[in-house]
Design an enzyme around this catalytic site. Structure first.
Site, PDB file in Angstrom:
ATOM      1  CE  LYS A 119      -2.412  -0.758   3.452  1.00 56.37           C
ATOM      2  NZ  LYS A 119      -1.804  -1.618   4.183  1.00 56.37           N
ATOM      3  NE  ARG A 127      -7.465   1.715  10.578  1.00 55.47           N
ATOM      4  CZ  ARG A 127      -6.487   0.945   9.576  1.00 55.47           C
ATOM      5  NH1 ARG A 127      -6.450  -0.459   9.859  1.00 55.47           N
ATOM      6  NH2 ARG A 127      -5.739   1.792   9.489  1.00 55.47           N
ATOM      7  NE  ARG A 135       6.342  -1.764   5.840  1.00 56.60           N
ATOM      8  CZ  ARG A 135       5.078  -2.061   5.741  1.00 56.60           C
ATOM      9  NH1 ARG A 135       4.346  -2.101   5.203  1.00 56.60           N
ATOM     10  NH2 ARG A 135       3.890  -2.379   7.088  1.00 56.60           N
ATOM     11  NE  ARG A 163       4.426   0.306  10.923  1.00 59.24           N
ATOM     12  CZ  ARG A 163       2.792  -0.155  10.487  1.00 59.24           C
ATOM     13  NH1 ARG A 163       2.429   1.157   9.205  1.00 59.24           N
ATOM     14  NH2 ARG A 163       1.837  -1.046  11.018  1.00 59.24           N
ATOM     15  NE  ARG A 188       0.768  -4.838  11.516  1.00 62.94           N
ATOM     16  CZ  ARG A 188       1.660  -4.116  10.594  1.00 62.94           C
ATOM     17  NH1 ARG A 188       2.819  -4.715  10.716  1.00 62.94           N
ATOM     18  NH2 ARG A 188       1.508  -3.443   9.190  1.00 62.94           N
TER      19      ARG A 188
END
Length: 275
Positions: free
Chosen positions: A62, A137, A176, A221, A232
């Site tokens: 995303k 969401r 990432r 993160r 998640r």
């Protein structure tokens, strides 16, 4: 094809919809542009006005896909966190209410969140549409969004879901790095920043992970770990599946195989959001 899709010229009638207003058509370089600054070829391909939702599992891309859509369609990518912080900073009516709640350490209610969205999408940069990142969401939020848009005579035009197998996501997540301000995303092997230059990634001011455009530090993160990913993913499935099922009957949901090279995925996304 609808009326706007039939062509792109300065001879069309004036419309009350800002994206349809072609009185400002003018020649710029080799291409005709309208008063929104979008070239006519883009208008012809992606008309009508886009109200998009972007979904994807953590690590599905995303952060890479969103800015590409922004640049292609000249629409802002909106996240609830960014909108909330901006509203509080600007001291908007809803932002003031949200700040009171946040100062008490309480969660901002859906009513306040959608009040902030309603304020935000009235701004001029949303005249061509907007892209909601990971929002709504829940099914309840999806219904609230539908009601908000219905008041404006609008509806969600595209729901894009980036699909990547779970087993691929762990390598993506743990490698990432992101630029916090812009949301630009990098990966130590698949899309490294220029500053890495084949070295072992190291963060901080004396490290080698810096944003290509600004030179600012990249960060990882705290929840970009294999353990956190499992939690998640479970939350994503339980919350997002009902939202996708809600919009599927309207024909606006498109699933894109995002387990491919970035350029291939970008082409697939562009094809998925055409009118």
């Amino acid at each position: 094809k609808d009326e706007m899709g039939a062509g792109c010229s300065a001879n069309r009638q004036h419309s009350s919809n800002p994206i349809e207003d072609t009185e400002g058509m003018q020649k710029k370089g080799n291409g005709t542009q309208n008063n929104t600054g979008i070239d006519c070829a883009t208008f012809e391909t992606y008309w009508p006005r886009k109200i998009m939702i972007l979904f994807g599992k953590p690590g599905s891309g995303k952060g890479t896909c969103g800015p590409k859509i922004e640049g292609m369609l000249h629409i802002p990518q909106l996240s609830t966190g960014d909108m909330l912080r901006a509203a509080v900073t600007a001291g908007t009516p809803v932002g003031v209410k949200a700040k009171v709640v946040m100062d008490k350490g309480e969660l901002v209610t859906d009513d306040l969140v959608f009040g902030i969205i309603e304020e935000r999408i009235k701004e001029d940069d949303c005249r061509n549409g907007f892209l909601l990142d990971g929002m709504p969401r829940t099914l309840a939020q999806a219904k609230m969004l539908d009601a908000l848009l219905a008041k404006r005579g609008e509806r969600v035009s595209n729901v894009l879901c980036l699909d990547v197998p779970d087993e691929v996501l762990e390598a993506r997540i743990t490698g990432r790095w992101i630029h916090k301000v812009s949301g630009r995303s990098y990966h130590v092997t698949d899309a490294p920043p220029t500053s890495l230059n084949g070295q072992t990634p190291t963060g901080g001011p004396n490290g080698n992970m810096f944003d290509d455009e600004t030179g600012e530090e990249l960060i990882q993160r705290q929840d970009d770990t294999a353990t956190a990913l499992k939690t998640r993913l479970e939350a994503f499935r339980s919350q997002t599946t009902p939202v996708l099922e809600h919009y599927t009957p309207t024909g606006v949901v498109k699933v894109v195989d995002a387990n491919r090279q970035i350029a291939v995925v970008a082409d697939a996304v562009a094809a998925a959001i055409q009118k």
